[in-house]
Design a protein around this motif. Sequence first.
Motif, PDB file in Angstrom:
ATOM      1  N   PHE A   1     -53.816 -11.824 -28.514  1.00  0.00           N
ATOM      2  CA  PHE A   1     -54.747 -10.809 -28.021  1.00  0.00           C
ATOM      3  C   PHE A   1     -55.709 -10.325 -29.106  1.00  0.00           C
ATOM      4  O   PHE A   1     -56.874 -10.060 -28.841  1.00  0.00           O
ATOM      5  CB  PHE A   1     -54.000  -9.619 -27.427  1.00  0.00           C
ATOM      6  CG  PHE A   1     -53.333  -9.921 -26.108  1.00  0.00           C
ATOM      7  CD1 PHE A   1     -54.014 -10.564 -25.094  1.00  0.00           C
ATOM      8  CD2 PHE A   1     -52.018  -9.557 -25.891  1.00  0.00           C
ATOM      9  CE1 PHE A   1     -53.400 -10.846 -23.880  1.00  0.00           C
ATOM     10  CE2 PHE A   1     -51.401  -9.828 -24.684  1.00  0.00           C
ATOM     11  CZ  PHE A   1     -52.088 -10.468 -23.679  1.00  0.00           C
ATOM     12  N   PHE A   2     -55.228 -10.223 -30.351  1.00  0.00           N
ATOM     13  CA  PHE A   2     -56.082  -9.761 -31.439  1.00  0.00           C
ATOM     14  C   PHE A   2     -56.752 -10.905 -32.190  1.00  0.00           C
ATOM     15  O   PHE A   2     -57.516 -10.665 -33.114  1.00  0.00           O
ATOM     16  CB  PHE A   2     -55.287  -8.878 -32.407  1.00  0.00           C
ATOM     17  CG  PHE A   2     -54.774  -7.620 -31.766  1.00  0.00           C
ATOM     18  CD1 PHE A   2     -55.642  -6.724 -31.162  1.00  0.00           C
ATOM     19  CD2 PHE A   2     -53.417  -7.340 -31.744  1.00  0.00           C
ATOM     20  CE1 PHE A   2     -55.169  -5.558 -30.563  1.00  0.00           C
ATOM     21  CE2 PHE A   2     -52.935  -6.185 -31.147  1.00  0.00           C
ATOM     22  CZ  PHE A   2     -53.813  -5.296 -30.558  1.00  0.00           C
ATOM     23  N   ASN A   3     -56.449 -12.150 -31.804  1.00  0.00           N
ATOM     24  CA  ASN A   3     -57.063 -13.351 -32.375  1.00  0.00           C
ATOM     25  C   ASN A   3     -56.994 -13.326 -33.904  1.00  0.00           C
ATOM     26  O   ASN A   3     -58.006 -13.425 -34.593  1.00  0.00           O
ATOM     27  CB  ASN A   3     -58.502 -13.506 -31.889  1.00  0.00           C
ATOM     28  CG  ASN A   3     -59.057 -14.871 -32.179  1.00  0.00           C
ATOM     29  OD1 ASN A   3     -58.318 -15.844 -32.349  1.00  0.00           O
ATOM     30  ND2 ASN A   3     -60.380 -14.963 -32.237  1.00  0.00           N
ATOM     31  N   VAL A   4     -55.798 -13.194 -34.411  1.00  0.00           N
ATOM     32  CA  VAL A   4     -55.557 -13.060 -35.846  1.00  0.00           C
ATOM     33  C   VAL A   4     -56.212 -14.212 -36.610  1.00  0.00           C
ATOM     34  O   VAL A   4     -55.959 -15.385 -36.330  1.00  0.00           O
ATOM     35  CB  VAL A   4     -54.041 -13.017 -36.127  1.00  0.00           C
ATOM     36  CG1 VAL A   4     -53.746 -12.992 -37.605  1.00  0.00           C
ATOM     37  CG2 VAL A   4     -53.411 -11.819 -35.425  1.00  0.00           C
ATOM     38  N   ASN A   5     -57.051 -13.868 -37.567  1.00  0.00           N
ATOM     39  CA  ASN A   5     -57.772 -14.820 -38.423  1.00  0.00           C
ATOM     40  C   ASN A   5     -58.591 -15.850 -37.651  1.00  0.00           C
ATOM     41  O   ASN A   5     -58.890 -16.916 -38.176  1.00  0.00           O
ATOM     42  CB  ASN A   5     -56.803 -15.553 -39.364  1.00  0.00           C
ATOM     43  CG  ASN A   5     -56.247 -14.642 -40.419  1.00  0.00           C
ATOM     44  OD1 ASN A   5     -56.876 -13.660 -40.781  1.00  0.00           O
ATOM     45  ND2 ASN A   5     -55.063 -14.954 -40.910  1.00  0.00           N
ATOM     46  N   GLY A   6     -58.914 -15.579 -36.410  1.00  0.00           N
ATOM     47  CA  GLY A   6     -59.685 -16.528 -35.619  1.00  0.00           C
ATOM     48  C   GLY A   6     -58.927 -17.805 -35.310  1.00  0.00           C
ATOM     49  O   GLY A   6     -59.533 -18.843 -35.069  1.00  0.00           O
ATOM     50  N   TRP A   7     -57.597 -17.741 -35.323  1.00  0.00           N
ATOM     51  CA  TRP A   7     -56.771 -18.935 -35.089  1.00  0.00           C
ATOM     52  C   TRP A   7     -56.838 -19.432 -33.655  1.00  0.00           C
ATOM     53  O   TRP A   7     -56.739 -20.619 -33.397  1.00  0.00           O
ATOM     54  CB  TRP A   7     -55.316 -18.651 -35.400  1.00  0.00           C
ATOM     55  CG  TRP A   7     -54.976 -18.543 -36.850  1.00  0.00           C
ATOM     56  CD1 TRP A   7     -55.763 -18.878 -37.915  1.00  0.00           C
ATOM     57  CD2 TRP A   7     -53.752 -18.073 -37.384  1.00  0.00           C
ATOM     58  NE1 TRP A   7     -55.100 -18.632 -39.079  1.00  0.00           N
ATOM     59  CE2 TRP A   7     -53.865 -18.135 -38.784  1.00  0.00           C
ATOM     60  CE3 TRP A   7     -52.586 -17.583 -36.823  1.00  0.00           C
ATOM     61  CZ2 TRP A   7     -52.833 -17.742 -39.616  1.00  0.00           C
ATOM     62  CZ3 TRP A   7     -51.560 -17.198 -37.654  1.00  0.00           C
ATOM     63  CH2 TRP A   7     -51.686 -17.278 -39.037  1.00  0.00           C
ATOM     64  N   PHE A   8     -57.013 -18.537 -32.713  1.00  0.00           N
ATOM     65  CA  PHE A   8     -56.843 -18.898 -31.309  1.00  0.00           C
ATOM     66  C   PHE A   8     -58.158 -19.115 -30.562  1.00  0.00           C
ATOM     67  O   PHE A   8     -58.210 -19.890 -29.623  1.00  0.00           O
ATOM     68  CB  PHE A   8     -55.998 -17.849 -30.602  1.00  0.00           C
ATOM     69  CG  PHE A   8     -54.655 -17.669 -31.247  1.00  0.00           C
ATOM     70  CD1 PHE A   8     -53.648 -18.586 -31.027  1.00  0.00           C
ATOM     71  CD2 PHE A   8     -54.395 -16.606 -32.102  1.00  0.00           C
ATOM     72  CE1 PHE A   8     -52.412 -18.454 -31.627  1.00  0.00           C
ATOM     73  CE2 PHE A   8     -53.167 -16.459 -32.703  1.00  0.00           C
ATOM     74  CZ  PHE A   8     -52.172 -17.382 -32.469  1.00  0.00           C
ATOM     75  N   PHE A   9     -59.201 -18.417 -30.983  1.00  0.00           N
ATOM     76  CA  PHE A   9     -60.505 -18.543 -30.344  1.00  0.00           C
ATOM     77  C   PHE A   9     -61.581 -18.526 -31.414  1.00  0.00           C
ATOM     78  O   PHE A   9     -61.436 -17.850 -32.428  1.00  0.00           O
ATOM     79  CB  PHE A   9     -60.768 -17.365 -29.381  1.00  0.00           C
ATOM     80  CG  PHE A   9     -59.667 -17.111 -28.416  1.00  0.00           C
ATOM     81  CD1 PHE A   9     -59.446 -17.960 -27.347  1.00  0.00           C
ATOM     82  CD2 PHE A   9     -58.830 -16.013 -28.560  1.00  0.00           C
ATOM     83  CE1 PHE A   9     -58.427 -17.730 -26.454  1.00  0.00           C
ATOM     84  CE2 PHE A   9     -57.812 -15.773 -27.667  1.00  0.00           C
ATOM     85  CZ  PHE A   9     -57.613 -16.631 -26.615  1.00  0.00           C
ATOM     86  N   PRO A  10     -62.685 -19.226 -31.175  1.00  0.00           N
ATOM     87  CA  PRO A  10     -63.804 -19.144 -32.124  1.00  0.00           C
ATOM     88  C   PRO A  10     -64.315 -17.706 -32.202  1.00  0.00           C
ATOM     89  O   PRO A  10     -64.379 -17.006 -31.183  1.00  0.00           O
ATOM     90  CB  PRO A  10     -64.861 -20.065 -31.527  1.00  0.00           C
ATOM     91  CG  PRO A  10     -64.117 -20.958 -30.586  1.00  0.00           C
ATOM     92  CD  PRO A  10     -62.947 -20.175 -30.103  1.00  0.00           C
ATOM     93  N   THR A  11     -64.664 -17.269 -33.399  1.00  0.00           N
ATOM     94  CA  THR A  11     -65.104 -15.883 -33.574  1.00  0.00           C
ATOM     95  C   THR A  11     -66.614 -15.725 -33.444  1.00  0.00           C
ATOM     96  O   THR A  11     -67.097 -14.627 -33.222  1.00  0.00           O
ATOM     97  CB  THR A  11     -64.649 -15.347 -34.949  1.00  0.00           C
ATOM     98  OG1 THR A  11     -65.094 -16.237 -35.967  1.00  0.00           O
ATOM     99  CG2 THR A  11     -63.144 -15.220 -35.007  1.00  0.00           C
TER     100      THR A  11
END
Length: 152
Positions: free
Chosen positions: A27-37
Amino acid sequence: MKRNPVLVYLFECTNIISCIVFPCMIFFNVNGWFFPTDSVYSDMELFDCMKSTAIAVLIFFLVVGIPLLLLLVDCFVIMRGVKGFRVSVFSILTAPASYPVIRTEVLNEETGFRRFHVTSGIIIFCSNCLVITAFAYYIIRIMILSTAFFSL
């Protein structure tokens, strides 16, 4: 006869912690690991995010899966021969939060242990729902990002 609940405690702790931490990471997309920022991203950036997510999911399944297997050991080895204790593999895999509660009730443990396991069961159920929500959120968001990318 006293049955050692260490495997049950291990399961409860690892399940609660990992099922809260992992969805928060998504949910918080830590370090942009899960979704492009960035609003503009390449197909490789999207692929790298999906690769990072696959690795994180694998680690999550190991952290949750090994204690779940140990719960099966508790059920079929430690609890063997306890009168009135009937639990199937299917019931443990589909509703692991209820196993510690059933175990505590069958063993007629003290009220404090019963409250602890019921509270843990509630937290496990809620955190498992959080994980399911996080996976659904991730899949929907990746689908949107990938269709937006490929429609250009």
